[in-house]
Design a protein around this motif. Structure first.
Motif, PDB file in Angstrom:
ATOM      1  N   ARG A  49       0.512   6.265  -7.192  1.00 52.00           N
ATOM      2  CA  ARG A  49      -0.671   7.138  -7.336  1.00 52.00           C
ATOM      3  C   ARG A  49      -0.246   8.804  -7.134  1.00 52.00           C
ATOM      4  O   ARG A  49      -0.627   9.375  -8.041  1.00 52.00           O
ATOM      5  N   ASN A  50       0.506   9.040  -6.140  1.00 52.40           N
ATOM      6  CA  ASN A  50       0.798  10.412  -5.924  1.00 52.40           C
ATOM      7  C   ASN A  50       1.960  11.107  -6.908  1.00 52.40           C
ATOM      8  O   ASN A  50       2.188  12.183  -6.931  1.00 52.40           O
TER       9      ASN A  50
ATOM     10  N   SER B  67       0.923  -1.204   0.026  1.00 55.58           N
ATOM     11  CA  SER B  67       0.011   0.114  -0.032  1.00 55.58           C
ATOM     12  C   SER B  67       0.899   1.289  -0.096  1.00 55.58           C
ATOM     13  O   SER B  67       0.543   2.243  -0.615  1.00 55.58           O
TER      14      SER B  67
ATOM     15  N   LYS C 245       1.856   1.586  -3.550  1.00 60.99           N
ATOM     16  CA  LYS C 245       0.595   2.037  -4.313  1.00 60.99           C
ATOM     17  C   LYS C 245       0.352   3.452  -4.321  1.00 60.99           C
ATOM     18  O   LYS C 245      -0.003   4.349  -5.204  1.00 60.99           O
ATOM     19  N   SER C 246       0.469   3.846  -2.940  1.00 55.23           N
ATOM     20  CA  SER C 246       0.101   5.514  -2.826  1.00 55.23           C
ATOM     21  C   SER C 246       1.431   6.440  -3.471  1.00 55.23           C
ATOM     22  O   SER C 246       1.083   7.493  -3.777  1.00 55.23           O
TER      23      SER C 246
END
Ligand SMILES: C[S@@+](CC[C@H](N)C(=O)[O-])C[C@H]1O[C@@H](n2cnc3c(N)ncnc32)[C@H](O)[C@@H]1O
Length: 365
Positions: A24-25, A17, A20-21
């Motif tokens: 994404r960012n 996670s 993934k963040s």
């Protein structure tokens, strides 16, 4: 399940996670190119790749720093670890062991997520840390997906001063994402001169090397063609014909049966029809004597890995690319590839070494 504990070990789900963040960012948009080279710290690069390439990569080869407690330099155009004139640092390989294992753990989790269901990982490491890595990889991939620990003879014998055996090998841990589905081209190795002479001692009138084998095999079959006489020749006691004798008629008409002076038939096996031998898990692929970058790996070895475990349409990834040796090999074999390295020296060498087409992305923090 056996697990390795080390400080800084985040739970697997937390690493995923976090990645993934991070992805994404990130504002980075990857080009729609066939091949690309990314200059970046690789946890970030892998996190960005995860957005578009989750379960899409068929093959990963990585050769991370082995935690040798050395710094590597390029000096006077020559790659070395110890150099009088330390002109250009290539990379540093000094971490406390526990930090190093956490570093591997986090990257291997993302690599696993990037691999397709037919994908494979070849993880190049040495025996100082490789056995910890095996346990880490078992946790991420599952021990049932472990395929091989390949012993790679990397150099000529060394005359060490230390009170230990000379060290001539390192290791490549080979894992499949799913051991029932991994791409495997079953490439064979050619026989050497000695093996050819031993296995195929006879030469026919056309100069073809061959050997002969019996037409029968141990075990009795009670009914059917493989237990009946062929041309009035009975099957020897306790044995059966290897195939329906009708097939022997065909082979005989093609000159593939040899008859002894006493009328005993044997099947001819020709060297030029031999598929080659199974490749074993001890490899001799010595690294270049004058590498373009420290720890540059043997190109024939990399080509074998890529040819064996990927298809023409596969995407290949190396996120510790160094000299770009694996990228050059993937390019030559016509695979799509993605390369990552954070070092300026590596990127400079890769750009010099690579002649194929690719896009370059820099994500330097
Ligand atoms: C052992 S070398 C790879 C050599 C390469 N296999 C070859 O044949 O030339 C390891 C490489 O990993 C790179 N590296 C180490 N840590 C990295 C990181 N966190 N992100 C990106 N690259 C990294 C280093 O800069 C170095 O080039």
């Amino acid at each position: 399940m056996i697990r390795l504990n080390f400080s800084d070990k985040l739970p697997l789900e937390e690493v995923l996670s976090k990645s993934k963040s991070l992805g994404r960012n990130s504002k980075i948009i990857l080009p729609e190119a066939e091949n690309f080279l990314i200059q970046s710290e690789n946890f970030l690069a892998l996190s960005i790749l995860l957005k578009d390439f989750q379960e899409k990569i068929d093959l990963v080869y990585i050769d991370p720093p082995f935690n040798t407690q050395q710094d590597f330099f390029i000096s006077g155009g020559r790659a070395n670890s110890i150099s009088a004139v330390k002109e250009s640092p290539a990379y540093s390989d000094k971490m406390p062991l526990e930090k190093f294992l956490a570093f591997l753990w986090e990257r291997l989790i993302i690599i696993h997520a990037l691999l397709s269901e037919r994908g494979s990982l070849y993880f190049h490491i040495d025996s100082k840390t490789g056995h910890y890595a095996k346990i880490i990889l078992d946790e991420i991939f599952g021990p049932e997906n472990f395929k091989n620990d390949i012993a790679r003879i990397k150099s000529n014998p060394k005359n060490f001063f230390r009170s230990a055996w000379g060290n001539q090998k390192d290791m490549i841990l080979f894992y499949a994402k799913d051991s029932r589905k991994n791409i495997w081209k079953d490439i064979k190795a050619p026989l050497n001169e000695d093996e050819i002479a031993k296995k195929f001692p006879k030469v026919d009138s056309e100069g073809r090397r061959y050997t002969t084998v019996p037409l029968h095999a141990p075990g009795v079959t009670r009914s059917g063609a493989t237990s009946r006489p062929w041309r009035n020749i009975p099957v020897p006691a306790g044995r059966h014909w290897r195939t329906d004798p009708a097939e022997f008629d065909r082979l005989d008409s093609e000159g593939k049966i040899e008859w002894s002076s006493t009328g005993n038939p044997r099947r001819k096996k020709f060297f030029d029809e031999h598929p080659g031998k199974k490749i074993q898990d001890v490899w001799t692929f010595k690294d270049p004597l004058f590498p373009t970058y420290p720890t540059e790996k043997n190109h024939d070895m990399l080509k074998l890995i890529i040819a064996q475990s990927s298809l023409k349409e596969s995407i290949f990834l190396d996120c510790f690319a160094g000299s770009g040796a694996s990228l050059i090999c993937a390019d030559e074999l016509g695979r799509r590839w993605i390369g990552v390295d954070q070092s300026d020296a590596a990127i400079e060498v890769i750009k010099k070494n690579l002649s194929g087409k690719y896009s370059f992305v820099s994500i330097k923090s």
